[in-house]
Design a protein around this motif. Structure first.
Motif, mmCIF file in Angstrom:
data_model
loop_
_atom_site.group_PDB
_atom_site.id
_atom_site.type_symbol
_atom_site.label_atom_id
_atom_site.label_comp_id
_atom_site.label_asym_id
_atom_site.label_seq_id
_atom_site.Cartn_x
_atom_site.Cartn_y
_atom_site.Cartn_z
ATOM 1 N N LYS A 91 0.881 -1.113 0.254
ATOM 2 C CA LYS A 91 0.178 -0.121 -0.473
ATOM 3 C C LYS A 91 0.467 1.232 -0.047
ATOM 4 C CE LYS A 91 -4.190 -2.113 2.776
ATOM 5 N NZ LYS A 91 -4.541 -1.480 3.922
ATOM 6 N N GLU A 92 0.698 2.079 -0.458
ATOM 7 C CA GLU A 92 0.936 3.672 -0.135
ATOM 8 C C GLU A 92 0.787 4.438 0.971
ATOM 9 O OE1 GLU A 92 2.251 5.353 -2.443
ATOM 10 O OE2 GLU A 92 2.634 3.970 -3.959
ATOM 11 N N VAL A 93 1.676 4.919 1.387
ATOM 12 C CA VAL A 93 1.678 5.239 3.113
ATOM 13 C C VAL A 93 2.233 6.478 2.995
ATOM 14 C CG1 VAL A 93 2.170 2.925 3.964
ATOM 15 C CG2 VAL A 93 4.122 4.922 3.563
ATOM 16 N N GLU A 94 1.362 7.336 3.943
ATOM 17 C CA GLU A 94 1.578 8.539 4.709
ATOM 18 C C GLU A 94 3.244 8.381 4.797
ATOM 19 O OE1 GLU A 94 -0.887 11.222 4.059
ATOM 20 O OE2 GLU A 94 -1.487 9.953 2.683
ATOM 21 N N ARG A 95 3.167 9.702 3.924
ATOM 22 C CA ARG A 95 5.443 10.243 4.867
ATOM 23 C C ARG A 95 5.027 10.739 6.461
ATOM 24 N NH1 ARG A 95 8.979 11.389 7.334
ATOM 25 N NH2 ARG A 95 11.141 12.835 6.962
ATOM 26 N N GLU A 96 4.841 11.925 6.804
ATOM 27 C CA GLU A 96 4.642 12.980 7.974
ATOM 28 C C GLU A 96 2.477 12.393 8.740
ATOM 29 O OE1 GLU A 96 7.202 15.953 8.012
ATOM 30 O OE2 GLU A 96 5.563 16.393 6.853
ATOM 31 N N ASN A 97 2.759 11.664 10.098
ATOM 32 C CA ASN A 97 1.755 11.153 10.323
ATOM 33 C C ASN A 97 1.668 12.261 11.955
ATOM 34 O OD1 ASN A 97 0.299 9.272 8.968
ATOM 35 N ND2 ASN A 97 2.919 9.028 8.472
ATOM 36 N N PHE A 98 1.014 12.804 12.053
ATOM 37 C CA PHE A 98 0.994 14.224 12.978
ATOM 38 C C PHE A 98 0.068 13.820 14.332
ATOM 39 C CE2 PHE A 98 3.273 17.356 9.851
ATOM 40 C CZ PHE A 98 4.836 17.092 10.742
ATOM 41 N N MET A 99 0.819 13.604 15.424
ATOM 42 C CA MET A 99 -0.519 13.121 16.515
ATOM 43 C C MET A 99 -0.968 14.295 16.740
ATOM 44 S SD MET A 99 -0.184 10.431 17.062
ATOM 45 C CE MET A 99 -0.218 9.557 14.817
ATOM 46 N N PRO A 100 -2.451 14.312 17.478
ATOM 47 C CA PRO A 100 -3.635 15.669 17.988
ATOM 48 C C PRO A 100 -2.205 16.275 19.589
ATOM 49 C CG PRO A 100 -3.934 13.406 18.483
ATOM 50 C CD PRO A 100 -2.808 13.297 18.168
ATOM 51 N N ILE A 101 -2.531 17.800 19.423
ATOM 52 C CA ILE A 101 -1.639 18.065 20.837
ATOM 53 C C ILE A 101 -3.339 18.360 21.606
ATOM 54 C CG2 ILE A 101 -0.686 20.049 21.321
ATOM 55 C CD1 ILE A 101 0.608 20.582 18.654
#
Length: 340
Positions: A316-326
């Motif tokens: 699968k294609e994957v996301e480069r940046e995955n930011f967690m919520p603050i």
């Protein structure tokens, strides 16, 4: 539809030899017409291939931040057990760059199929990522990101924005006329121990420079490997600076200051910290920590392993940046967020 055998279709789909050019073209035309998509999940199960993922994490005691990361990794291992994945976790001293290098080299020697790790300073991380790239091993950053050495994927907070946000919240507590605040650090021989903490402080100071340039920022560096000296150093600081009533720490050990404040009955001090460690949460409920910022370490560990599976096994294609919520937690909302 192509008037060929099942075996011929299979060879075309998987790019194997032994197929005439005319048969290959007929099969490919029909695949395109039908918009055929292979069932990678079924293919992965049928292949019975085994995958080993290496995880390189900072050394820690049970119950600290990285314990939750490990719990997420273990959950992913159970979830994707059908794919015959195995996980090997090793550790490095976050206050010793040479420890990272030595343990990173051991990971390279294992030649795993994929790597999940918490990077250290960029100049010490680069030899490791260079080695992984040379061996064509995909890797994922967790907790902190190094954009100059991009990984397959990253899971963690935007640490700069997190620090900027923390400054804004602290100054709401302190008031616009606050003249002094303090940053508490855990540091060893000049090493903070985390890229994330460094970036948080940069964001924090940026907000202060923009919005409160006249507020003086004190720094108290507690010894990371000599906890027994904490009380003495805190006593000395507060004797010297009795007017300082607001402070923050960018690491997960806010409880060190929180428990000290309780012991000294310093109820007027506003403290901010990071992460839902049990002792941090207790301080939050007792009022010696006013705000905690959470970043879902369990989910970071789980999604890191999931992404390696998605990339390597399911294609699968994957996301480069995955930011967690603050996430900002107080004693009033912690019970609706924190899972015991």
């Amino acid at each position: 539809m192509a008037d060929v055998s099942v075996g011929t279709v299979d060879r075309v789909i998987h790019g194997r030899s032994g197929v005439s050019e005319s048969s290959r073209k007929r099969v490919e035309e029909i695949l395109k017409r039908l918009d055929y998509q292979p069932n990678m999940y079924a293919s992965a199960l049928a292949s019975n291939k085994k995958y080993t993922f290496a995880c390189l994490l900072p050394q820690h005691e049970k119950g600290e931040y990285w314990t939750d990361v490990e719990a997420g990794i273990e959950k992913a291992l159970a979830t994707y057990s059908d794919f015959n994945i195995a996980i090997a976790i090793s550790y490095y001293d976050p206050y010793d760059y040479h420890s990272f290098g030595a343990n990173a080299q051991k990971v390279l020697e294992q030649t795993p199929d994929g790597v999940l790790f918490a990077p250290t300073a960029p100049q010490y991380t680069k030899p490791f990522t260079d080695g992984l790239i040379l061996r064509n091993i995909p890797y994922i950053y967790i907790d902190s990101n190094i954009r100059e050495e991009p990984a397959l994927s990253f899971f963690g907070q935007n640490s700069y924005k997190s620090g900027y946000f923390a400054a804004r919240m602290l100054m709401l507590l302190a008031g616009n006329d606050a003249k002094e605040i303090v940053i508490f650090r855990k540091i060893n021989e000049g090493v903070v121990g985390s890229n994330q903490q460094i970036r948080r402080e940069i964001g924090f100071r940026k907000y202060m420079d923009e919005k409160h340039p006249l507020c003086h920022i004190w720094e108290l560096d507690l010894h990371a490997k000599r906890d027994g000296e904490d009380e003495q150093m805190l006593d000395h600081f507060f004797r010297e600076h009795p007017e300082v009533n607001n402070g923050i720490t960018f690491n997960s050990k806010a409880y060190i200051i929180g428990e000290y404040l309780q012991k000294r009955s310093m109820t007027s001090f506003n403290l901010m910290g990071y992460d839902l460690l049990r002792r941090n949460v207790e301080c939050l409920k007792q009022g010696s920590i006013f705000f905690l910022i959470a970043q879902q370490p369990n989910l970071q560990g789980f999604n890191g392993i999931k992404t390696l599976c998605d990339h390597l096994i399911l294609k699968k294609e994957v996301e480069r940046e995955n930011f967690m919520p603050i996430d900002l937690l107080t004693k009033e909302n912690i019970d609706f967020y924190y899972i015991k």
